[in-house]
Design a protein around this motif. Structure first.
Motif, PDB file in Angstrom:
ATOM      1  N   ASP A  83     -18.474  12.086 -32.810  1.00  0.00           N
ATOM      2  CA  ASP A  83     -19.282  11.017 -33.399  1.00  0.00           C
ATOM      3  C   ASP A  83     -18.849   9.611 -33.007  1.00  0.00           C
ATOM      4  O   ASP A  83     -19.687   8.732 -32.845  1.00  0.00           O
ATOM      5  CB  ASP A  83     -19.273  11.133 -34.924  1.00  0.00           C
ATOM      6  CG  ASP A  83     -19.993  12.387 -35.405  1.00  0.00           C
ATOM      7  OD1 ASP A  83     -20.930  12.830 -34.729  1.00  0.00           O
ATOM      8  OD2 ASP A  83     -19.607  12.923 -36.459  1.00  0.00           O
ATOM      9  N   ALA A  84     -17.551   9.372 -32.867  1.00  0.00           N
ATOM     10  CA  ALA A  84     -17.091   8.004 -32.594  1.00  0.00           C
ATOM     11  C   ALA A  84     -15.664   8.028 -32.065  1.00  0.00           C
ATOM     12  O   ALA A  84     -14.973   9.044 -32.128  1.00  0.00           O
ATOM     13  CB  ALA A  84     -17.152   7.164 -33.865  1.00  0.00           C
ATOM     14  N   PHE A 131     -20.627  -0.833 -32.144  1.00  0.00           N
ATOM     15  CA  PHE A 131     -19.372  -0.869 -32.890  1.00  0.00           C
ATOM     16  C   PHE A 131     -19.679  -0.896 -34.373  1.00  0.00           C
ATOM     17  O   PHE A 131     -20.603  -1.560 -34.819  1.00  0.00           O
ATOM     18  CB  PHE A 131     -18.544  -2.092 -32.507  1.00  0.00           C
ATOM     19  CG  PHE A 131     -18.039  -2.040 -31.098  1.00  0.00           C
ATOM     20  CD1 PHE A 131     -16.944  -1.253 -30.775  1.00  0.00           C
ATOM     21  CD2 PHE A 131     -18.660  -2.755 -30.100  1.00  0.00           C
ATOM     22  CE1 PHE A 131     -16.476  -1.194 -29.479  1.00  0.00           C
ATOM     23  CE2 PHE A 131     -18.195  -2.703 -28.801  1.00  0.00           C
ATOM     24  CZ  PHE A 131     -17.101  -1.925 -28.485  1.00  0.00           C
ATOM     25  N   VAL A 132     -18.895  -0.146 -35.121  1.00  0.00           N
ATOM     26  CA  VAL A 132     -19.047  -0.048 -36.567  1.00  0.00           C
ATOM     27  C   VAL A 132     -17.745  -0.541 -37.190  1.00  0.00           C
ATOM     28  O   VAL A 132     -16.662  -0.099 -36.805  1.00  0.00           O
ATOM     29  CB  VAL A 132     -19.311   1.410 -36.999  1.00  0.00           C
ATOM     30  CG1 VAL A 132     -19.437   1.513 -38.498  1.00  0.00           C
ATOM     31  CG2 VAL A 132     -20.531   1.964 -36.283  1.00  0.00           C
ATOM     32  N   LEU A 147     -14.953   1.236 -34.956  1.00  0.00           N
ATOM     33  CA  LEU A 147     -15.298   2.462 -34.242  1.00  0.00           C
ATOM     34  C   LEU A 147     -16.378   2.170 -33.222  1.00  0.00           C
ATOM     35  O   LEU A 147     -17.261   1.341 -33.466  1.00  0.00           O
ATOM     36  CB  LEU A 147     -15.840   3.510 -35.219  1.00  0.00           C
ATOM     37  CG  LEU A 147     -14.955   3.948 -36.363  1.00  0.00           C
ATOM     38  CD1 LEU A 147     -15.786   4.516 -37.489  1.00  0.00           C
ATOM     39  CD2 LEU A 147     -13.980   4.988 -35.863  1.00  0.00           C
ATOM     40  N   ALA A 148     -16.342   2.860 -32.103  1.00  0.00           N
ATOM     41  CA  ALA A 148     -17.432   2.817 -31.140  1.00  0.00           C
ATOM     42  C   ALA A 148     -18.199   4.124 -31.304  1.00  0.00           C
ATOM     43  O   ALA A 148     -17.627   5.204 -31.202  1.00  0.00           O
ATOM     44  CB  ALA A 148     -16.900   2.681 -29.725  1.00  0.00           C
ATOM     45  N   ALA A 149     -19.490   4.013 -31.611  1.00  0.00           N
ATOM     46  CA  ALA A 149     -20.324   5.199 -31.830  1.00  0.00           C
ATOM     47  C   ALA A 149     -21.538   5.124 -30.918  1.00  0.00           C
ATOM     48  O   ALA A 149     -21.991   4.039 -30.547  1.00  0.00           O
ATOM     49  CB  ALA A 149     -20.766   5.263 -33.289  1.00  0.00           C
ATOM     50  N   GLN A 154     -24.225  11.729 -29.979  1.00  0.00           N
ATOM     51  CA  GLN A 154     -22.777  11.762 -29.976  1.00  0.00           C
ATOM     52  C   GLN A 154     -22.228  11.256 -28.643  1.00  0.00           C
ATOM     53  O   GLN A 154     -22.914  11.271 -27.624  1.00  0.00           O
ATOM     54  CB  GLN A 154     -22.286  13.193 -30.190  1.00  0.00           C
ATOM     55  CG  GLN A 154     -22.572  13.735 -31.568  1.00  0.00           C
ATOM     56  CD  GLN A 154     -21.928  15.089 -31.776  1.00  0.00           C
ATOM     57  OE1 GLN A 154     -22.085  15.978 -30.964  1.00  0.00           O
ATOM     58  NE2 GLN A 154     -21.155  15.223 -32.853  1.00  0.00           N
ATOM     59  N   LEU A 155     -20.969  10.835 -28.678  1.00  0.00           N
ATOM     60  CA  LEU A 155     -20.268  10.499 -27.442  1.00  0.00           C
ATOM     61  C   LEU A 155     -19.883  11.816 -26.785  1.00  0.00           C
ATOM     62  O   LEU A 155     -19.525  12.772 -27.453  1.00  0.00           O
ATOM     63  CB  LEU A 155     -19.014   9.673 -27.745  1.00  0.00           C
ATOM     64  CG  LEU A 155     -19.244   8.315 -28.412  1.00  0.00           C
ATOM     65  CD1 LEU A 155     -17.909   7.680 -28.819  1.00  0.00           C
ATOM     66  CD2 LEU A 155     -20.010   7.388 -27.498  1.00  0.00           C
ATOM     67  N   THR A 156     -19.965  11.874 -25.474  1.00  0.00           N
ATOM     68  CA  THR A 156     -19.716  13.142 -24.786  1.00  0.00           C
ATOM     69  C   THR A 156     -18.369  13.169 -24.056  1.00  0.00           C
ATOM     70  O   THR A 156     -18.070  14.119 -23.360  1.00  0.00           O
ATOM     71  CB  THR A 156     -20.836  13.434 -23.796  1.00  0.00           C
ATOM     72  OG1 THR A 156     -20.945  12.327 -22.895  1.00  0.00           O
ATOM     73  CG2 THR A 156     -22.151  13.667 -24.508  1.00  0.00           C
TER      74      THR A 156
END
Length: 162
Positions: A83-84, A131-132, A147-149, A154-156
């Motif tokens: 997720d992040a 960014f969160v 966080l980077a999401a 989703q991030l792979t």
């Protein structure tokens, strides 16, 4: 009186090590070290490890257990979909010390906390990532995590490094 003699080594008969026990112990220690390194290299992180403001660190990849609960996430393997990724861990006091324009949102604030080198490395993924900013509270020593999401899904994989 004759002196005892040690039989000479011959090509047919190898000379036994003088301290066979020490050699066996050393071999056992080396085998344990190699086994431990292989375990940690192949096992990766414990996917059930909960991440909180106390043990969060930049570079950790996480999955949200419930995105509405803030710090409710677990450690994930960066090479798998997740997720992040945590980019910054700081305090509310450090965040307040920054001179942000009034229109900056969490995305802008998190991006501005990154080094120029890190921002340059992230340029290739910036359009797909947001960014969160998560804050534990307003007290000066409260933890703030950026966080980077992914904007869609989703991030792979891990984010590019500096």
């Amino acid at each position: 009186m004759s002196t005892p003699t040690t039989p000479a080594a011959s090509p047919d008969r190898p000379v036994p090590p003088r301290n066979r026990r020490a050699a066996l112990i050393a071999a056992g220690v080396v085998a344990l070290i190699v086994a431990g390194l292989l375990y940690f290299a192949l096992a990766g992180p414990d996917d059930d490890q909960e991440i909180s403001e106390r043990n969060a660190a930049p570079g950790q990849c996480v999955d949200f257990d419930d995105p509405d609960l803030g710090y409710d996430f677990t450690l994930a393997t960066c090479k798998d979909p997740h997720d992040a990724e945590i980019t910054v861990v700081t305090t509310a006091a450090d965040l307040a010390a920054q001179d942000f324009p009034s229109y900056y949102d969490g995305n802008d604030r998190c991006a501005s906390l990154l080094s120029e080198e890190r921002l340059a490395a992230l340029d290739t993924v910036r359009p797909q990532v947001e960014f969160v900013l998560l804050a534990a509270g307003d007290a000066p020593d409260d933890t703030v995590i950026c966080l980077a999401a992914s904007r869609d899904g989703q991030l792979t994989g891990p984010l590019p490094a500096e």
